[in-house]
Each structure stands twice: as structure tokens, then as C-alpha cells.
Design an enzyme around this catalytic site. Structure first.
Site, mmCIF file in Angstrom:
data_model
loop_
_atom_site.group_PDB
_atom_site.id
_atom_site.type_symbol
_atom_site.label_atom_id
_atom_site.label_comp_id
_atom_site.label_asym_id
_atom_site.label_seq_id
_atom_site.Cartn_x
_atom_site.Cartn_y
_atom_site.Cartn_z
ATOM 1 N N ASP A 124 4.795 4.999 2.907
ATOM 2 C CA ASP A 124 5.642 5.131 4.092
ATOM 3 C C ASP A 124 5.681 6.569 4.593
ATOM 4 O OD1 ASP A 124 8.660 6.220 3.172
ATOM 5 O OD2 ASP A 124 7.493 5.324 1.573
ATOM 6 N N HIS A 168 1.355 0.251 1.447
ATOM 7 C CA HIS A 168 1.282 -0.792 0.432
ATOM 8 C C HIS A 168 2.329 -1.873 0.707
ATOM 9 C CE1 HIS A 168 5.013 0.646 -1.371
ATOM 10 N NE2 HIS A 168 4.532 1.875 -1.252
#
Length: 428
Positions: free
Chosen positions: A326, A61
Site C-alpha cells: 500500500d 498484495h
């Protein structure tokens, strides 16, 4: 030549003042803005006598607001601002007047409170821009699509990212539907319900052990001394407080039009490099090569890539984009054996020239991309696979692309069998 030397001289000299620094340090681990480190997929030359026929992507994102828990902790620490200003007025500290004035005028940005954990305007722009670049680069693939898959994890920030990316991607009024999120997604987020990872890694001893070692190291204590001298504060700042100030700096500068923030003035460039390592170290064990569980979970996503490209060799043109976090990006690198450091990262000593750098590997909007190419060869059509990280070409094989045989050997064994996730440590 002289211009280059001048730039190197100006950027190489670390000044006392943050407000007018010519080249402020801009690598902030997983809170690094995408444009700071990205390449441009459009600039990568096409393979000779080849045409892209399928594309597969995993995307983090974009820039987001802090989570509610992060907000509460950061709001507690910004109360130090008046103390820093007072110390300066009393003749203590080593900050320049303009930095003190900026800190004195600093106010909390309510934009961060409006939508905790959600995409910011900067994050939307990162994904829309990426979609536009990929739409142009792979226009022929999009024109001839037979299958497509755009899917995000169940979090709002990844869903917002998928929508922004799709907006930028569209060409000639083409509509690409975004699939519904899955609560148990073995491609976009296979680690979410892995009990073994939770017990062995997330609440296991390794991450706090390695982190504490580094926070007690001579190098980190120099950061504490540096900030103490810079601010003039009489009461010692704990590592926890320093890391919270670092977060205030990182989050506020990420939504600032000038990509600066008054709280960053409390740190020297060297301080920021050391704080960057703290996060690299934590993510190395949490998501990367520090534990074999991570590579197994990364393999779950890569199995989907292999299956999509196998269909591509049979004539099925596809475009796949998954939006995750991540954590997932680090697991992909671990599964592929990318960015391995020897010796391994540890809390004993910072490896300055390490390959595992979250600022470059998992910034906001980080992406791993694979492209299946159909190429002309004297013996007939052959297939080659290219790889990219953050729009820069990465060589998994000796040349610019892997042959199909090389790709098959590396990816064929990846599996979505996660039965190991139900195993937990046995304690006596």
C-alpha cells in the site's frame, strides 16, 4: 423508484444490533477487501478505433494475515471479551443480546497464526480473479507479446500474489515467467532503502503529531464515549486499546465467509468512519501528499512505465505487472497529483468528503493500471493512454485518455535518481 428508496432507508438507518444489520459499514481503510470497492475492467468500453498494445500495472498484495507483532498486541486485547459480557449481564452496556452471545462464543482464528504476514485464501482468490479479468480484457496484448515483466517485492505475500495473478491471467496454456525479486527494486519498492524517508517520515515527528492531535480531538473522544457506553465497561478504554480492537475486527472479518466479526459489534457505523480517518491521516503523511518525498519515490516507478510505453510506440508490445504494498500505491498517487485535498488533511478536523480515502485507494489488491492504445486517425496511427485505479477508469487528462503528447509532458520528467535519499535532516 420505491425499491431504491427502500434500500436507501434500510441502509441509512443505523441499528443497535450488529449481527442482523442490513448494510454494515464495510470500509476499513487499508484492510478493506478488494471486492467491496473494485470495479470491473471488462466493463470499461474500449476507446473508439483503438486497440491496446501495452499494459503496465502496479498491484498491492491481497488480503493477508497480521504480522507477528500485530498478532501479539491483538491477542492481548481480546481478553476484554469476558469483561464486556459480564458488564452486560450486570445490566450495563448498550449491546443487544445476540451480539453479546456472539462475543461470548468468539474464539481466536488460528488461521491468522499459521502464516503471519502471508496471503490468506481470500487474498489468493482476489488476485486470481483479477488475473482472469485482465486476461480476458487484454487477450490480444497477451497473444502478441514481445516483452513481459511480472515481478514482486521480496516479501512472501507479494510473491504469492504474483503467482495467484499469473494463474488467473494464463490463456491457452501460455506461460508467463515471473522474474526473481530484487533486494533493491527501484520500480516495485524504491522507498525500501531511502534513508531520508526513514529519518524524516517513519521516525520523524509529523505522523505522531497529527495522529495525537486527532486522538485528542472532541470527535475522537466521542468514539471513546460511544464504545464505553456500548460495552458498559467501567474502566476507560485508551485510544491505543480502541485501535487494537479495531484491528481485531478488521482482520477477523476479512477472513470470515460472511465478512462479519463479533468484535465489530463494539463499534457504531460512525465510530468506524472516525477510526477510518485515523488511518487515512497516517497514510496521508506516510505515503501520500503529506510529504514531497513520497511523490519523488512514486516517480521512480513511473519512469519504468514511461520507458515501456515509449517502446510501445516503436512497435514493442509489452505487459508489465509489479507487486508491491500500500505504501507504493500511495506514492504513485502522490507523484501523479491524484486525490489531492484542499485544505490538506490534518489532525485538527476530519474532512468528511475528502478525496484521500485509503478504503478506496489502497484496499487489499489495490492496483494502478496504464494502457497504451494504438488508434486509427485520418492523419495515420496515433497513441492514447488510459488509466485505471482498482479497475475503474481515471481521467488524468480532460478526456477518457491522454494523447501521447499529454502523456509525454507528464511522464517524461519522472526519474529513478534517488540520490536525495542519502540526505538527512541536519540538527544543531
Amino acid at each position: 423508484m420505491w425499491r431504491l428508496l427502500l434500500i436507501l432507508w434500510v441502509c441509512g438507518a443505523e441499528g443497535k444490533c450488529y449481527w442482523n444489520g442490513k448494510c454494515p459499514y464495510n470500509l476499513f481503510g487499508t484492510k478493506t477487501p478488494y471486492d467491496v470497492v473494485r470495479g470491473d475492467i471488462r466493463d470499461v468500453p474500449v476507446l473508439e478505433k483503438c486497440e491496446a498494445v501495452s499494459v503496465w500495472m502496479m498491484i498491492r498484495h491481497g488480503t493477508r494475515s497480521p504480522e507477528k507483532e500485530e498478532l501479539d498486541k491483538m491477542k492481548a486485547v481480546v481478553g476484554l471479551a469476558p469483561e464486556v459480557v459480564r458488564a452486560h449481564r450486570e445490566g450495563r452496556g448498550d449491546m443487544c443480546e445476540q451480539d453479546i452471545e456472539n462475543l461470548e462464543k468468539w474464539i481466536w482464528n488460528d488461521e491468522l497464526d499459521a502464516s503471519p504476514s502471508e496471503l490468506t485464501a481470500t487474498g489468493t482468490g482476489e488476485l486470481q480473479g483479477m488475473g482472469q479479468r485482465f486476461g480476458k480484457k487484454f487477450e490480444n496484448v497477451l497473444k502478441n507479446l514481445q516483452q513481459h515483466q511480472i515481478r514482486a517485492s521480496i516479501e512472501q505475500r507479494t510473491q504469492q500474489s504474483a503467482n495467484a495473478f499469473a494463474d488467473g491471467l494464463m490463456r491457452n496454456n501460455q506461460t508467463l515467467n515471473i522474474s526473481s525479486s530484487l533486494s533493491d527494486d527501484l520500480t516495485a519498492r524504491p522507498y525500501r532503502h531511502c534513508k531520508k524517508r526513514f529519518y524524516d517520515i517513519l521516525i520523524g515527528p509529523k505522523i505522531p503529531q497529527e495522529t495525537d492531535k486527532y486522538l485528542q480531538s472532541h470527535e475522537f473522544k466521542k468514539v471513546q464515549t460511544s464504545i464505553q457506553k456500548r460495552t458498559g465497561l467501567e474502566e476507560s478504554l485508551s485510544p491505543k486499546t480502541i485501535l487494537l480492537i479495531y484491528d481485531v475486527c478488521r482482520y477477523h472479518r476479512s477472513i470470515s465467509p460472511r465478512q462479519t466479526d463479533a468484535w465489530c459489534s463494539l463499534f457504531s457505523d460512525n465510530d468506524l468512519k472516525i477510526l477510518e480517518y485515523v488511518e487515512d491521516l497516517q497514510h496521508y503523511y506516510r505515503n501520500g501528499h503529506g510529504d514531497p518525498i513520497n511523490s519523488k519515490l512514486g516517480a521512480s516507478s513511473l519512469m519504468d512505465l514511461y520507458e515501456k510505453f515509449e517502446l510501445g510506440t516503436q512497435g514493442v508490445t509489452s505487459f508489465s505487472a509489479y507487486f508491491s504494498h500500500d505504501t507504493m500505491m500511495g506514492m504513485l498517487y502522490a507523484a501523479l497529483g491524484l486525490y489531492v485535498d484542499r485544505p490538506a488533511l490534518s489532525g485538527y478536523e476530519r474532512i468528511k468528503k475528502r478525496r484521500w480515502r485509503t478504503s478506496f485507494l489502497t484496499p487489499y489488491a489495490a492496483n494502478f493500471v496504464a494502457v497504451l492504445n494504438k488508434c486509427n486517425d485520418p492523419s495515420g496511427s496515433i497513441f492514447k493512454v488510459q488509466f485505471f485505479v482498482n479497475e475503474k477508469e481515471v481521467h488524468l487528462c480532460s478526456r477518457r485518455a491522454c494523447s501521447w503528447q499529454q502523456f509525454y509532458r507528464k511522464f517524461n520528467n519522472f526519474t529513478q535518481d534517488l540520490t536525495f535519499c542519502n540526505e538527512t535532516l541536519v540538527t544543531s
